[in-house]
Design a protein around this motif. Sequence first.
Motif, PDB file in Angstrom:
ATOM      1  N   ARG A   1       0.824  -1.210   0.000  1.00  0.00           N
ATOM      2  CA  ARG A   1       0.000   0.000   0.000  1.00  0.00           C
ATOM      3  C   ARG A   1       0.854   1.253   0.000  1.00  0.00           C
TER       4      ARG A   1
ATOM      5  N   GLU B   1       1.667   4.098   2.386  1.00  0.00           N
ATOM      6  CA  GLU B   1       1.442   4.333   3.820  1.00  0.00           C
ATOM      7  C   GLU B   1       1.394   5.806   4.167  1.00  0.00           C
ATOM      8  N   LYS B   2       1.945   6.623   3.276  1.00  0.00           N
ATOM      9  CA  LYS B   2       2.033   8.031   3.637  1.00  0.00           C
ATOM     10  C   LYS B   2       2.154   8.862   2.361  1.00  0.00           C
TER      11      LYS B   2
ATOM     12  N   GLU C   1     -12.447   8.123  -3.650  1.00  0.00           N
ATOM     13  CA  GLU C   1     -13.156   6.866  -3.741  1.00  0.00           C
ATOM     14  C   GLU C   1     -13.667   6.491  -2.354  1.00  0.00           C
TER      15      GLU C   1
ATOM     16  N   LYS D   1     -13.893   9.105   2.182  1.00  0.00           N
ATOM     17  CA  LYS D   1     -13.452   9.079   3.574  1.00  0.00           C
ATOM     18  C   LYS D   1     -12.496  10.237   3.879  1.00  0.00           C
TER      19      LYS D   1
ATOM     20  N   GLU E   1      -1.724  15.969   8.857  1.00  0.00           N
ATOM     21  CA  GLU E   1      -1.065  16.935   9.733  1.00  0.00           C
ATOM     22  C   GLU E   1      -0.401  17.964   8.839  1.00  0.00           C
TER      23      GLU E   1
ATOM     24  N   VAL F   1       1.239  16.161   5.698  1.00  0.00           N
ATOM     25  CA  VAL F   1       1.501  14.721   5.786  1.00  0.00           C
ATOM     26  C   VAL F   1       0.159  14.007   5.907  1.00  0.00           C
ATOM     27  N   ILE F   2      -0.139  13.170   4.938  1.00  0.00           N
ATOM     28  CA  ILE F   2      -1.386  12.419   4.962  1.00  0.00           C
ATOM     29  C   ILE F   2      -1.066  11.008   5.425  1.00  0.00           C
ATOM     30  N   LYS F   3      -1.734  10.639   6.522  1.00  0.00           N
ATOM     31  CA  LYS F   3      -1.461   9.333   7.102  1.00  0.00           C
ATOM     32  C   LYS F   3      -2.291   8.251   6.410  1.00  0.00           C
ATOM     33  N   ASP F   4      -1.584   7.191   6.083  1.00  0.00           N
ATOM     34  CA  ASP F   4      -2.216   5.960   5.583  1.00  0.00           C
ATOM     35  C   ASP F   4      -3.546   6.155   4.872  1.00  0.00           C
TER      36      ASP F   4
ATOM     37  N   GLY G   1      -4.924   4.389   2.963  1.00  0.00           N
ATOM     38  CA  GLY G   1      -5.633   3.132   2.787  1.00  0.00           C
ATOM     39  C   GLY G   1      -5.789   2.756   1.329  1.00  0.00           C
TER      40      GLY G   1
ATOM     41  N   LYS H   1      -3.986   0.726  -2.093  1.00  0.00           N
ATOM     42  CA  LYS H   1      -2.953  -0.181  -2.555  1.00  0.00           C
ATOM     43  C   LYS H   1      -2.140   0.485  -3.661  1.00  0.00           C
TER      44      LYS H   1
ATOM     45  N   ASP I   1      -5.876   2.579  -8.675  1.00  0.00           N
ATOM     46  CA  ASP I   1      -6.088   3.985  -9.034  1.00  0.00           C
ATOM     47  C   ASP I   1      -6.767   4.675  -7.861  1.00  0.00           C
TER      48      ASP I   1
END
Lengths: 522, 976
Positions: free
Chosen positions: B912, B914-915, B932, B935, B940, B959-962, B964, B966, B970
């Motif tokens: 995936r 992750e960041k 998509e 969510k 931060e 910084v965008i965390k995970d 989610g 893969k 896309d």
Amino acid sequence: MVPWLLLALPLGATAAAGRDKLLGVHPSALAKYTPSKSNTWKCLDGSKEISWNAVNDDYCDCPDGSDEPGTSACPDSRFWCKNEGHIGAYIHSSRVGDGLCETECCDGSDERPGTCPNRCKEIGEAYRAKRDAELKIQKTGSKIRSTYIAFAHKERKRLEDLAASLEKDIVAKEKEVEKLREIAERTESLTQAALDHKRQSPLYQSLLNHNKALKSLKREYKKHADREKQLGQILDSLRTGYNPNYQDMAVLEADGEESSTPEPESEKTEEAVDDGLWTADELDSELDDLIGTDYTSLLLEHEDHINTPTEDSLLFKITSYIPDAWLPQYEAWKDNFVDWLEKLGIVSEESSGSSTEATRAQQALTEANTELNHMRREKTESESDVLKIFNPEHFGAEGEWKKLDDTCINHEVGDYTYELCFFKEAKQKPNKGGSNFSLGRFQSWNKDARPGSPEYYSKQVYQHGTRCWNGPERSVVVLLTCGVENTIYSVQELEKCEYQFKGTSPALCLPPGKEPQNHEEL
Amino acid sequence: MWARSVLGIVSLALVFHDALAFKEQDFKTCSQSGFCRRGRALSQRAQEAKSAWQSPYSVDPSTVSVATDKAVVQAGVKSSLYPEVNFGLEVRIQEDGAVRVRMDEVGGLRKRYDEAASWALISEPSISKNVKWVAGKKDLRATYGPNEVVVSYAPLQVTLYKNGKEQVVINGKGLLHMEHFRKKAEPAAAVEATPAAEGQEQTVIEAPENPRAWFEGADEDALWEETFNSWTDSKPKGPESLSVDITFPHHPVVYGIPQHATRLALPSTAGENPTFTDPYRLYNADVFEYLASSPVSLYGSIPLMHAHSEDSTVAVFDLVASETWIDVSHSTDRSTETHWISESGILDVFILPGPTPDDVFAQYAKLTGTPPMPALFGLGYHQCRWNYVSSEDVRTVQKRFDEENIPMDVLWLDIEYSVDHEYFMWNEKMFPDPVEMINDVAATGRKMVVIVDPHLKRDNNYPAFTAAQELGILVKPKSGEGEYEGWCWPGSSSWVDFFNPNAWDWWKSLFKPYQLEGGKWSWTKSTEDVHIWNDMNEPSVFNGPEITMPKDNVHYDGWEHRDVHNINGMLYSNATWQALAVRSDPPKRPFVLTRSFFAGSQRFGAMWTGDNLGTWEHMEVGVKMVLSNSIAGLSFAGSDVGGFFGNPEPEMLVRWYQVGAFAPFFRAHAHIDTKRREPYLLPSPYKEMVTDSLRLRYTLLPVWYTAFRETSVTGKPILRPQYTVFPKDRKGWEMDDQYYIGGSGLLVKPVTQKDVREAEVYLGEDEVYYGYFTGETYRGAVKGRTVSVPAALDQIPLLVRGGSVVPTRERPRRASGLMKYDPFTLKVALSKDEGARGELYLDDGETFGHQRGEYVWREFTAVKSGKKGLRVSSRDLGSARPAEAVEGASPALTSYDRENKYARTLEERDVRVEKVVVVGVKAKPKSVKLEEGGKELEWEWTPGVGSKEKKGGRAGVLVIKDPGVKITQDWDIVIL
């Protein structure tokens, strides 16, 4: 095309959901991994408050990495493998989820389920078996070690006794020397004039000249022999140790020529020697004797030989010069003195009339002095040896290494046998013949460790061996561990002319339970 | 005996005396090489004659033959000096617009060597069917696009024009001279060809005035025999050298013709105040302790030269395998004149019309191929030393790396693993368990590289030697009979002749790690985890002239070594490459390192710059040499980290690891006499600094791998010097100490000087750049700007070009293979226009599955969305551009299956993102959502300057965390 359904799934969440929040946490720290009432959690360094969901979610939130004890998300954090059935252990976070089943984490808890079988039972058993075997070695070794310690005590006793008896002998010897000095001084005063006269003899003078010539020749001969030896060594090391990256054909050729010359040994045996002349070996051994001849004695003996001894020795003839009144004392003194000389082997009873008393008396004095000095030296050595035996920086606090002083052990690798004589010297000996190289003389134990600690005795350093061609002086680091035998099991030249020996010795086997606690976290 | 001993001492003293220096006396200068001397004298006469000089070569118009179906023209050429000798000229226009000019002697006494192309080119280039040659009275012309090629008849001259402007002119200076084969004059008239030192008068021979003297000189110079030091070259074929001048009238700067230890922009060797007094030499040689600034030849040769100007980049590729000398001069500051002097072979010159550097890369790649996708481990860190002495040593080194958590992919074994330097044959006293040792290394996902050199010890118990002897595939001495014997590591040795086709299958069989049927010897004491290092393949011969083979040695088909010398090394690594490729079933990507190389060597693995010194000068010139190789097609290159010779101080070692971490091939190596210097041996804080560089390399592996994909398809270099990225920016033309990594947008300027703590980095465009580690903004300018970047010892001056998306894996592990399922971090560096783009290419890193479509190729973009918003997206490139995804697919791929085997593995393993880090975000976002599913993501924001602002300072970072998502999927993240 990826189905929309799949896209809608929050993937990170699915991954995190199944993960044990306490995965990888050391039992002692479990209490720290509990959520607050508002379902938050503080990084262990207190720097940040994060959602409890963020713990072990495979994303590094805390600067100290404490929120990911069970994943590889934070660099340089640690993962605790419980390893039930074996011993728990930390692994570095970079090993978590790397697909490898490392022995350190035998329960496989650091990998995705199904990746690594739990091998703790067998690994634990193997570990314990190994530990038991080691323990056995340690036990046996420590028994041997205790005999070493006993030896050290005996040795101390022996050396102390030796020193004491030497002390007695020294006292006696000192008296003897005193007497001899007295005799020598008197004899000398009696004979000096006559002797000086005899030394004017052309024969004697010529002998002195011959002697001078011999000495000079010897010096020159030695100079050349040394140089030849040196050249041989250079070429020898050139052959074995020349910088191979230096593609100098002159070096290669010189090397080739040198190695193709016949062995010097065979030359020697084939060397035709004229009848009666000395061979090189004889030259070496007998030249010194010849040069060391006592010409004065020789001169006197010569006279004895030429003039069939009609005259008494000065010592015996002296009566004619002495006033009668003195005679009784003189005779008494003379008997005593001759007796001494006979005892010392300076004059034989038969030739007690010989004229060489003076020099012989001198010789006796010198010899007695030498003996005395020798005794003194021996005593000092014994005393200092006694001090070394139980010195942690020498033979150990318990003297356990004394037994190995000058003990030599060997190990063969490739074309060489490596010899280690403890506390003396390490050597490299070619198996196919040729000259030995010194790899260094004993310098120290492990200087990085505290004297007296086991680490201190786990390493010996030998330095200042024969210098390498185009390189440093050879040296050895000897790494030792506990074993039932004194042995070297590995020799490696890790860098040019710097060797590493690995070996074992019972001297390193502390009685089980007595060794300092290791840091295994159980 | 005594005399000999003394002799030994004398030579010993000599050794000590100059053990520290390049041995000038071992290698020829131009004036010590007969044909070079003749070539330069010709040039000298032409200069003195000025406008009176005219080339004696001309096309005979009556012989011109123009093909009707393709752009080929043939013509007879005559030299007025030798009217009885015939030459044939052929000029072809290739489909991609490149021009090939070939000339050979026709019907001569002998045949000139004409097989260099068959080894260097991947295939016979396709000739254009659209371009037409038109024969005129004075010339032949072919026009296509902005280009026109003109072949003038008298004198013979070939010129490429673009938009009416001369680009490349062959024989414009009249230095073309193909010495024809002739019979040696009878001894009575023979002139003793004493090699005269430069500036020394030749003996004047009483003879009738030579009518050709104005061109060829008054007397014969070293035509039939030549002596250098103690070696005499018998030259049985007599003179056959080739001189040709190539002028770039509107190109002020030239690059290429590696390998030389010098600047990327080639300093002049002729004309007024030349930097070097000797021409650049191409004659593959094992040069001991080479100088850090010199035109002397080194281990490899690529006769490709770029000529560059503001509006055009062109190149010439002089496909000749014999010793070649090249003079470079500038008669004006706008032009470049070059003079190429080769000892033998036909004239076979390709003119690559550009007009941009990227076009030149593509045109050259079309001829000689591209580097294939490397085995992923090859991009990791290689730990080498002469020598790890035993299997115990190997295991200990690996253990120490692991104890310190320092990543490392490959452990190397130099020559001492072998018994008596008989390669393949383990010294079992030191390596009693080679297969177990290899397996222990492989157990942590690592590999071993073991050296196999081309010299075979003449030992009747050595299976490789006896088999080669039986097959009759050893190089022959000048007599053409028997086996050539020379001296190398094992002592008396012979060399396999890879020009002999019988050598190839045999060589392949040797590397099989299993027992062969029929009991023939193979390397059963190896595994598929062993890869190969080919050293000494110039070839290096310790007792040969110039430490190589005598030129009159005889190869397959009777060719002399002189004809094929520069190709020899490439054939060796080619053979090894193929041997490893077929070693396993299914085949795996080989890793082969070679020291010697030629045009085309990029197809057979990596190269390194040979035995460098542990000095700052060598560190610095190593960077330039690697850049020079990169633009000549050989991207997979590096210099030995730490320097081969010497004991580098810790500061130097730290900097050298920083250099190494930004070279495509990253290996530390050390001479046997040096102290050990594996990273874990360094004291703090140096150890930590080196570890950081190594970890940085591993986090950036996705960048390197993606760059290799592009190179493998387009031929664009991995390391891109300034002129290739900003061809029009004159200020960047001479720069060879900073460079970009592929198309990633990473710009690095390694520090190669002691005590330097700040680096001046040149930004050749009006764009914002960000400090990779700090997020500090640096702004360029339309006319270029130099900015100061902090470079403390633990800092690498590394910038990210605004407008790039850099994919990394931030979990450096012990070896690259252990990272294959790790998540990605995307660094989105916004441009001043608030956009960004980047790519990521992935495949299994070890098989050829990618050529069957098993790969993942993604594009990441950031575009403005609405007034203040930003959309960061991931899209599939495989589907969009299937035909240009990978190299070597046969048949070519026309579509892409997103569900391919490799892609599925990544999905199954939940690989995936992750960041996502967006750099240059001025204002705090209101929301960050995955489009998509809608969510809201965790994020931060750290305040700082925005990408389009003019001011400096730290950039604002989001910084965008995970998110989610893969990596195969896309997705779009919308930032508002």
